[in-house]
Design a protein around this motif. Structure first.
Motif, PDB file in Angstrom:
ATOM      1  N   GLN A 139       0.819  -1.208   0.000  1.00 23.55           N
ATOM      2  CA  GLN A 139       0.000   0.000   0.000  1.00 23.55           C
ATOM      3  C   GLN A 139       0.855   1.260   0.000  1.00 23.55           C
ATOM      4  N   LEU A 140       1.931   1.276   0.786  1.00 24.47           N
ATOM      5  CA  LEU A 140       2.800   2.445   0.824  1.00 24.47           C
ATOM      6  C   LEU A 140       3.369   2.743  -0.553  1.00 24.47           C
ATOM      7  N   VAL A 141       3.933   1.722  -1.201  1.00 24.19           N
ATOM      8  CA  VAL A 141       4.592   1.948  -2.483  1.00 24.19           C
ATOM      9  C   VAL A 141       3.577   2.308  -3.565  1.00 24.19           C
ATOM     10  N   MET A 142       2.426   1.644  -3.592  1.00 24.43           N
ATOM     11  CA  MET A 142       1.387   1.983  -4.565  1.00 24.43           C
ATOM     12  C   MET A 142       0.956   3.436  -4.399  1.00 24.43           C
ATOM     13  N   CYS A 143       0.661   3.831  -3.169  1.00 23.61           N
ATOM     14  CA  CYS A 143       0.221   5.193  -2.881  1.00 23.61           C
ATOM     15  C   CYS A 143       1.290   6.210  -3.255  1.00 23.61           C
ATOM     16  N   GLN A 144       2.552   5.913  -2.931  1.00 22.45           N
ATOM     17  CA  GLN A 144       3.632   6.857  -3.190  1.00 22.45           C
ATOM     18  C   GLN A 144       3.901   7.045  -4.674  1.00 22.45           C
ATOM     19  N   GLU A 145       3.962   5.944  -5.439  1.00 18.68           N
ATOM     20  CA  GLU A 145       4.281   6.074  -6.862  1.00 18.68           C
ATOM     21  C   GLU A 145       3.186   6.842  -7.596  1.00 18.68           C
ATOM     22  N   ILE A 146       1.927   6.614  -7.225  1.00 17.96           N
ATOM     23  CA  ILE A 146       0.834   7.369  -7.841  1.00 17.96           C
ATOM     24  C   ILE A 146       0.915   8.836  -7.419  1.00 17.96           C
ATOM     25  N   GLY A 147       1.265   9.094  -6.167  1.00 20.49           N
ATOM     26  CA  GLY A 147       1.429  10.471  -5.703  1.00 20.49           C
ATOM     27  C   GLY A 147       2.485  11.214  -6.504  1.00 20.49           C
ATOM     28  N   HIS A 148       3.588  10.538  -6.829  1.00 23.03           N
ATOM     29  CA  HIS A 148       4.610  11.155  -7.678  1.00 23.03           C
ATOM     30  C   HIS A 148       4.024  11.546  -9.027  1.00 23.03           C
ATOM     31  N   ASP A 149       3.178  10.685  -9.572  1.00 22.13           N
ATOM     32  CA  ASP A 149       2.629  10.938 -10.906  1.00 22.13           C
ATOM     33  C   ASP A 149       1.644  12.103 -10.932  1.00 22.13           C
ATOM     34  N   PHE A 150       1.216  12.579  -9.771  1.00 22.58           N
ATOM     35  CA  PHE A 150       0.405  13.800  -9.692  1.00 22.58           C
ATOM     36  C   PHE A 150       1.282  15.043  -9.586  1.00 22.58           C
ATOM     37  N   GLY A 151       2.572  14.846  -9.241  1.00 20.42           N
ATOM     38  CA  GLY A 151       3.494  15.969  -9.115  1.00 20.42           C
ATOM     39  C   GLY A 151       4.053  16.173  -7.724  1.00 20.42           C
ATOM     40  N   LEU A 152       3.928  15.170  -6.847  1.00 23.19           N
ATOM     41  CA  LEU A 152       4.433  15.291  -5.487  1.00 23.19           C
ATOM     42  C   LEU A 152       5.822  14.671  -5.334  1.00 23.19           C
ATOM     43  N   ASP A 153       6.648  15.308  -4.534  1.00 18.17           N
ATOM     44  CA  ASP A 153       7.931  14.760  -4.111  1.00 18.17           C
ATOM     45  C   ASP A 153       7.710  14.121  -2.742  1.00 18.17           C
ATOM     46  N   HIS A 154       8.795  13.663  -2.089  1.00 14.57           N
ATOM     47  CA  HIS A 154       8.684  13.069  -0.757  1.00 14.57           C
ATOM     48  C   HIS A 154       8.599  14.156   0.314  1.00 14.57           C
ATOM     49  N   GLN A 155       7.939  13.844   1.405  1.00 18.18           N
ATOM     50  CA  GLN A 155       7.975  14.737   2.568  1.00 18.18           C
ATOM     51  C   GLN A 155       9.265  14.532   3.368  1.00 18.18           C
ATOM     52  N   ASP A 156       9.750  13.302   3.407  1.00 16.81           N
ATOM     53  CA  ASP A 156      10.979  12.994   4.152  1.00 16.81           C
ATOM     54  C   ASP A 156      11.618  11.779   3.491  1.00 16.81           C
ATOM     55  N   GLU A 157      12.948  11.785   3.337  1.00 18.18           N
ATOM     56  CA  GLU A 157      13.640  10.688   2.660  1.00 18.18           C
ATOM     57  C   GLU A 157      14.549   9.898   3.599  1.00 18.18           C
ATOM     58  N   ASN A 158      14.447  10.144   4.901  1.00 17.72           N
ATOM     59  CA  ASN A 158      15.239   9.402   5.878  1.00 17.72           C
ATOM     60  C   ASN A 158      14.403   8.231   6.389  1.00 17.72           C
ATOM     61  N   PHE A 159      14.845   7.015   6.108  1.00 16.74           N
ATOM     62  CA  PHE A 159      14.078   5.826   6.457  1.00 16.74           C
ATOM     63  C   PHE A 159      13.966   5.607   7.956  1.00 16.74           C
ATOM     64  N   THR A 160      14.868   6.205   8.737  1.00 17.77           N
ATOM     65  CA  THR A 160      14.873   5.953  10.182  1.00 17.77           C
ATOM     66  C   THR A 160      14.190   7.054  10.986  1.00 17.77           C
ATOM     67  N   ASN A 161      13.745   8.121  10.347  1.00 15.92           N
ATOM     68  CA  ASN A 161      13.020   9.171  11.066  1.00 15.92           C
ATOM     69  C   ASN A 161      11.646   8.676  11.501  1.00 15.92           C
ATOM     70  N   PRO A 162      11.036   9.299  12.507  1.00 15.36           N
ATOM     71  CA  PRO A 162       9.674   8.925  12.897  1.00 15.36           C
ATOM     72  C   PRO A 162       8.713   9.101  11.733  1.00 15.36           C
ATOM     73  N   ASN A 163       7.737   8.201  11.639  1.00 12.76           N
ATOM     74  CA  ASN A 163       6.753   8.270  10.565  1.00 12.76           C
ATOM     75  C   ASN A 163       5.951   9.558  10.615  1.00 12.76           C
ATOM     76  N   LEU A 164       5.658  10.108   9.442  1.00 12.92           N
ATOM     77  CA  LEU A 164       4.870  11.329   9.334  1.00 12.92           C
ATOM     78  C   LEU A 164       3.398  11.044   9.054  1.00 12.92           C
ATOM     79  N   GLY A 165       3.047   9.772   8.918  1.00 12.60           N
ATOM     80  CA  GLY A 165       1.649   9.438   8.657  1.00 12.60           C
ATOM     81  C   GLY A 165       1.230   9.709   7.235  1.00 12.60           C
ATOM     82  N   THR A 166       2.155   9.541   6.293  1.00 11.33           N
ATOM     83  CA  THR A 166       1.865   9.722   4.876  1.00 11.33           C
ATOM     84  C   THR A 166       2.687   8.746   4.046  1.00 11.33           C
TER      85      THR A 166
END
Length: 262
Positions: A139-166
């Protein structure tokens, strides 16, 4: 029913003020967007996924459709080859693409700054084995790749940071990062705030109301399966488990690709 302009303004301001401290205040993907002369812009997601992915695609479409500026629909897939694009829509694909190293890919074809076609690809070679063979990772990857295709970048790219709920936040634990959040919707409203009425999309053709991707500017995506780094062009940035590539076809036409590595 989509929200009114008044509510839109309040939502944008509120989401900005309440956004998590770790989130990127402006996670637009270079302000790439689909050309249109009215909001919401209708965007069709072509279903080229296996039954294992169908529910995840439906959930992601419903999630993103909550945006006031997007009208998202799942339609019959039209991708050929290993997921070639079709002008004016987003093709979503899943397949056993092999030991490529990538878990998911989002590619957009850009003409004069406007997205003219896009693909989102999930590699079942990795999703069929630990640690990625879980509903949360899919679900995360499906949601993220489609979000990119709308024109969104990442909110955070550090895998070890606390989750942002997105889903636009990289994480080692996708349990709470499977859907968009208010910050994503606020960013979309900012990206699509200006209209492209009568605009030229780089292909010499004017854009009628609500019609994205007016020209054949998707030629880059349509002519290649874009499954390997050799097809993605120049590496623009890399952060360990993610990378951004750009392939320039000249005359304002290029393909830009986000990659999440397994």
């Amino acid at each position: 029913m989509k929200r009114t302009a008044t509510i839109l303004s309040v939502m944008v301001i509120g989401a900005t003020l309440l956004a998590p401290a770790g989130a990127d205040a402006g996670h637009s993907w270079n302000n790439y967007h689909w050309a249109r002369s009215a909001n919401p812009v209708q965007l069709n997601l072509g279903d080229n996924v296996s039954p294992m992915w169908s529910g995840h695609l439906a959930t992601a479409a419903a999630d993103w459709d909550q945006s006031a500026v997007l009208d998202v629909n799942v339609v019959h897939g039209a991708a050929k080859g290993q997921c070639r694009a079709k002008s004016g829509r987003i093709e979503v694909c899943s397949d056993f693409y092999g030991d490529t190293g990538w878990l998911g890919v989002a590619s957009i074809s850009v003409s004069g700054g406007h997205i003219t076609s896009a693909v989102a690809k999930m590699n079942d070679t990795y999703f069929s084995a630990p640690p990625y063979n879980t509903a949360a990772w899919r679900q995360l990857v499906m949601c993220q790749e489609i979000g990119h295709d709308f024109g969104l970048d990442h909110q955070d790219e550090n895998f070890t940071n606390p989750n942002l709920g997105t889903c636009m936040d990289y994480t080692n634990d996708p349990s709470s990062n499977q859907h968009p959040n208010a910050h994503d919707f606020a960013q979309l409203e900012a990206i699509y705030a200006h209209l492209d009425a009568g605009s030229d999309d780089g292909g010499g053709k004017k854009c009628p109301p609500k019609k994205p991707g007016c020209s054949a500017g998707s030629r880059g995506l349509a002519g290649s399966d874009l499954s390997s780094p050799g097809e993605w062009g120049q590496l623009v940035r890399s952060n360990g488990r993610n990378a951004l590539y750009e392939r320039d076809f000249g005359k304002g036409h290029k393909v830009v690709t986000f990659v999440i590595w397994a």
